[in-house]
Design a protein around this motif. Sequence first.
Motif, PDB file in Angstrom:
ATOM      1  N   ASP A  94     -43.082   2.506   2.308  1.00 57.32           N
ATOM      2  CA  ASP A  94     -43.191   1.415   2.651  1.00 57.32           C
ATOM      3  C   ASP A  94     -43.514   1.318   4.184  1.00 57.32           C
ATOM      4  N   TYR A  95     -42.954   1.964   4.886  1.00 58.07           N
ATOM      5  CA  TYR A  95     -42.840   1.955   6.322  1.00 58.07           C
ATOM      6  C   TYR A  95     -44.337   2.510   6.893  1.00 58.07           C
ATOM      7  N   ARG A  96     -45.039   3.364   6.180  1.00 51.57           N
ATOM      8  CA  ARG A  96     -46.342   4.072   6.341  1.00 51.57           C
ATOM      9  C   ARG A  96     -47.268   3.046   6.035  1.00 51.57           C
ATOM     10  N   ASN A  97     -47.009   2.188   4.894  1.00 54.53           N
ATOM     11  CA  ASN A  97     -48.206   0.998   4.670  1.00 54.53           C
ATOM     12  C   ASN A  97     -48.070   0.044   5.585  1.00 54.53           C
ATOM     13  N   ILE A  98     -46.932  -0.503   6.155  1.00 53.42           N
ATOM     14  CA  ILE A  98     -46.828  -1.558   7.121  1.00 53.42           C
ATOM     15  C   ILE A  98     -47.533  -1.093   8.507  1.00 53.42           C
ATOM     16  N   SER A  99     -47.057   0.353   8.722  1.00 51.35           N
ATOM     17  CA  SER A  99     -47.625   0.921   9.858  1.00 51.35           C
ATOM     18  C   SER A  99     -49.241   0.889  10.097  1.00 51.35           C
ATOM     19  N   SER A 100     -49.986   0.928   9.108  1.00 53.33           N
ATOM     20  CA  SER A 100     -51.376   1.226   8.847  1.00 53.33           C
ATOM     21  C   SER A 100     -52.012  -0.187   9.520  1.00 53.33           C
ATOM     22  N   PHE A 101     -51.418  -1.374   9.422  1.00 51.51           N
ATOM     23  CA  PHE A 101     -52.029  -2.562   9.915  1.00 51.51           C
ATOM     24  C   PHE A 101     -51.942  -2.480  11.163  1.00 51.51           C
ATOM     25  N   LEU A 134     -55.286  -2.651  13.777  1.00 53.07           N
ATOM     26  CA  LEU A 134     -55.458  -3.862  14.514  1.00 53.07           C
ATOM     27  C   LEU A 134     -54.814  -3.462  16.036  1.00 53.07           C
ATOM     28  N   SER A 135     -54.884  -2.411  16.529  1.00 50.71           N
ATOM     29  CA  SER A 135     -54.526  -2.053  17.964  1.00 50.71           C
ATOM     30  C   SER A 135     -55.358  -2.602  18.908  1.00 50.71           C
ATOM     31  N   SER A 136     -56.686  -2.659  18.833  1.00 47.41           N
ATOM     32  CA  SER A 136     -57.389  -2.931  19.562  1.00 47.41           C
ATOM     33  C   SER A 136     -58.184  -4.388  19.204  1.00 47.41           C
ATOM     34  N   LEU A 178     -46.019  -1.919  20.966  1.00 41.16           N
ATOM     35  CA  LEU A 178     -47.289  -2.654  20.659  1.00 41.16           C
ATOM     36  C   LEU A 178     -47.437  -3.374  21.879  1.00 41.16           C
ATOM     37  N   ASP A 179     -48.772  -3.159  22.267  1.00 45.72           N
ATOM     38  CA  ASP A 179     -49.132  -3.988  23.698  1.00 45.72           C
ATOM     39  C   ASP A 179     -50.199  -5.082  23.320  1.00 45.72           C
ATOM     40  N   ASN A 180     -50.645  -5.279  22.213  1.00 46.90           N
ATOM     41  CA  ASN A 180     -51.608  -6.328  21.591  1.00 46.90           C
ATOM     42  C   ASN A 180     -50.911  -7.651  21.440  1.00 46.90           C
ATOM     43  N   PRO A 181     -51.248  -8.727  22.280  1.00 48.47           N
ATOM     44  CA  PRO A 181     -50.265 -10.009  22.127  1.00 48.47           C
ATOM     45  C   PRO A 181     -50.797 -10.776  20.717  1.00 48.47           C
ATOM     46  N   TYR A 225     -49.284 -12.853  11.626  1.00 45.24           N
ATOM     47  CA  TYR A 225     -49.209 -11.261  11.951  1.00 45.24           C
ATOM     48  C   TYR A 225     -47.876 -11.168  12.584  1.00 45.24           C
ATOM     49  N   ARG A 226     -47.307 -12.014  12.751  1.00 46.64           N
ATOM     50  CA  ARG A 226     -45.742 -12.002  13.216  1.00 46.64           C
ATOM     51  C   ARG A 226     -44.953 -11.637  12.134  1.00 46.64           C
ATOM     52  N   ILE A 227     -45.432 -11.974  11.012  1.00 44.69           N
ATOM     53  CA  ILE A 227     -44.639 -11.498   9.753  1.00 44.69           C
ATOM     54  C   ILE A 227     -44.696 -10.270   9.360  1.00 44.69           C
TER      55      ILE A 227
END
Length: 327
Positions: free
Chosen positions: A278-285, A289-291, A154-157, A164-166
């Motif tokens: 659960d992992y797929r769900n959280i990964s979708s965010f 939001l990658s860009s 993840l490169d997006n600060p 978002y940290r959560i």
Amino acid sequence: MVSSGILSKAAKSFGFDVETLAFISNSTNEVYRFSKNDSQYILRLSEKSFDYVNRINAEVHWVRYLAENGIQASLPITTTDGELTAVYNENEKWVIATAFQMASGIFFDREPGMWGPSLFHQWGELMGKIHSLTKSYNPGDLSLKRAEWGPAILDNPHLREGSYRILLDKLQSLESLISSFPKDEKSYGLIHYDFHPYNFLIDQGKITVFDFDDAIYGWFALDIGVAAAHAVWWGSPKHDRKSKREFATRFLNEFLTGYLKQNSLETYWIQQIPLFMDYRNISSFFWWLSSWDGDEGHLSEFQKSAIANAVERIQKGLPFDGCDIQL
């Protein structure tokens, strides 16, 4: 969007009339439909670094192997020079072109009556057959090898701040657990990794799968978890937590009945499927939001609501809806 010059080069590479091109979509790749010899095909254009060419060659090599061994998949076609890909450079950017036979049929939501146990069973059976074939697949050339699963880079600060940290902490917690899982040929191999309901078409009750662009080496249970998470997103009849849990249970009962006809999977791995969901769900965010530029005004109302609900669940120690099941 790629230039008309790139489209003309692609038409020459795959031997079709550029005037037959029709734009379909532009998300991860640019996708077009074209005609050749009275048949319909798909052109996929990927703007990637040049060293990504081998990864795409690896993808289409595997798809051809699956199709040659009985998998109903959208078959890649070669260029006029007999290559699996064509590569172009324009304005210091590389574009990698691939073409596929166009699958026949319709999506699951065109006829709501198709969405049910019979389809779930066949979907599972097809994935089981793919996983079974994966065990004997040998690309031969080491350059024709897809990437292994690994934690997200993840490169997006902006994703490391506030609420978002959560989300990030939840993702990294799951990634840490997944990284500890064992790997062996009975549970781990080349998987589709995006086998959701909009990546297959149904024709006279038969499924044709396509879009292997995300294929990686990963756990078979992870592939099942991805399919199940998407099935709950788009196919649960109601959107409350109880309904999604009940639907996920019904879906996986049918899906796994079909899957286990074609490929064996130990109980331990079946029990991990909700975690992979659960992992797929959280990964979708982090895909959404990658860009993202950090401006909340640039998020859709759907994204804002989904993020707020996800943070609330995580803070309560709850998995995502549909993932609170036991197998």
